[in-house]
Write an enzyme that holds these catalytic residues in place. Structure first.
Site, PDB file in Angstrom:
ATOM      1  N   LYS A 279      23.994  12.803  45.827  1.00 27.45           N
ATOM      2  CA  LYS A 279      23.499  13.168  44.367  1.00 27.45           C
ATOM      3  C   LYS A 279      24.626  13.972  43.775  1.00 27.45           C
ATOM      4  O   LYS A 279      25.503  15.041  44.447  1.00 27.45           O
ATOM      5  CB  LYS A 279      22.267  14.183  44.609  1.00 27.45           C
ATOM      6  CG  LYS A 279      21.669  14.423  43.215  1.00 27.45           C
ATOM      7  CD  LYS A 279      20.397  15.280  43.361  1.00 27.45           C
ATOM      8  CE  LYS A 279      20.667  16.598  43.728  1.00 27.45           C
ATOM      9  NZ  LYS A 279      21.500  17.522  42.776  1.00 27.45           N
TER      10      LYS A 279
ATOM     11  N   GLU B 102      15.846  17.607  35.893  1.00 26.18           N
ATOM     12  CA  GLU B 102      15.495  19.302  36.228  1.00 26.18           C
ATOM     13  C   GLU B 102      15.400  20.135  35.063  1.00 26.18           C
ATOM     14  O   GLU B 102      16.047  19.893  34.203  1.00 26.18           O
ATOM     15  CB  GLU B 102      16.419  19.875  37.247  1.00 26.18           C
ATOM     16  CG  GLU B 102      16.250  21.304  37.497  1.00 26.18           C
ATOM     17  CD  GLU B 102      17.063  21.733  38.545  1.00 26.18           C
ATOM     18  OE1 GLU B 102      17.001  23.173  38.929  1.00 26.18           O
ATOM     19  OE2 GLU B 102      17.981  21.234  38.994  1.00 26.18           O
TER      20      GLU B 102
ATOM     21  N   ASP C 233      23.968  16.473  48.458  1.00 29.27           N
ATOM     22  CA  ASP C 233      24.373  16.883  47.465  1.00 29.27           C
ATOM     23  C   ASP C 233      25.923  17.004  47.390  1.00 29.27           C
ATOM     24  O   ASP C 233      26.581  17.467  48.347  1.00 29.27           O
ATOM     25  CB  ASP C 233      23.935  18.329  47.013  1.00 29.27           C
ATOM     26  CG  ASP C 233      23.046  18.247  45.792  1.00 29.27           C
ATOM     27  OD1 ASP C 233      22.991  17.290  45.005  1.00 29.27           O
ATOM     28  OD2 ASP C 233      22.216  19.389  45.740  1.00 29.27           O
TER      29      ASP C 233
END
Length: 265
Positions: free
Chosen positions: A109, A178, A79
């Site tokens: 990400k 998500e 991330d």
């Protein structure tokens, strides 16, 4: 070793778990999980923060390096933490590059929005694979007012779909979706050619990702869309209490755990 290309071409559901340290990453890799995500969720899961906002580049780089050293087969994705991207283009590229060049990740990400389409294209151009992230984006928790489900209206769902297609066009190799209604997860998966990895997005995505603490039962509670597949928290508590009792009672260390040279002192 699993590659970005392998995930794009994989027919069976993709498995992904987070990991933030070498021992956990080794277990995840040995279990045959396709991809290990070094999420900025380490802020909540490991560092004691209430959100991901305080997580720094140094935090993520250190955790990524530990994970990368322990993994032999799984794809390691890292991330980009809050404000490490999206402000200055050159700094964004440098931060992403650091996670590959110094920490050993194979992809990054990015919590995505209209502002990350151009960045996704730029990172891809310089050889940094990008996984986009739409729906609930925890780095925006203050702006969206908490961790509520996203894409709950047709207008919001259409915006998510448009952004997903824009990031695919910009070169993203995959997408994390998500905490959205399952209809949104299914529609985005159907519309995209790149794999969609769900977390609270229903069963119709191309794969699933969970925070490892939630999956193994280490978290004190799990989100409604997650599931504990074990009780590591309970096992650890029992072991720690047993250790305490053995020391207090004088049963540890015993002869089996002590070494003698027969010295006459």
């Amino acid at each position: 070793m699993v590659t970005v290309a392998d995930l794009r071409e994989q027919d069976e559901p993709i498995t992904m778990l987070t990991a933030y340290d070498a021992p956990t990453a080794e277990l995840v890799d040995e279990a045959g999980i396709d991809s290990v995500l070094v999420g900025d969720s380490l802020g909540n899961a490991m560092l004691g923060y209430d959100s991901t906002i305080p997580v720094t580049m140094d935090d993520v780089a250190r955790a990524t390096a530990a994970v990368a050293r322990a993994v032999d087969e799984a794809l390691v994705i890292s991330d980009l933490p809050f404000l490490s991207y999206g402000v200055d283009p050159a700094e964004s590229v440098a931060n992403a590059g650091r996670l590959l060049k110094e920490a050993g990740a194979q992809a990054v990400k990015i919590e995505s929005g209209p502002h990350t389409v151009e960045l996704t294209e730029r990172l891809t151009q310089v050889g940094i694979p990008v996984m986009a992230h739409l729906g609930l984006t925890p780095q925006h928790v203050h702006g969206i007012g908490g961790y509520a489900r996203q894409g709950t209206t047709e207008e919001q769902a259409a915006e998510i779909l448009d952004l997903a297609e824009a990031h695919q066009e910009a070169g993203a190799f995959g997408l994390v979706m998500e905490h959205v209604p399952r209809e949104v997860g299914a529609a985005v998966t159907e519309a995209l050619e790149i794999p969609v990895i769900g977390i609270g997005a229903g069963p119709d995505t191309d794969g699933q990702v969970l925070v490892v603490n939630d999956a193994v039962g280490l978290s004190p509670s799990v989100p409604s869309f997650a599931r504990a597949f074990g009780d590591v928290r309970g096992e650890m508590r029992d072991a720690i209490e047993a250790y305490r009792d053995a020391v207090v009672e004088g049963t540890f260390p015993d002869d089996d755990h002590s070494h003698s040279e027969g010295l006459d002192l």
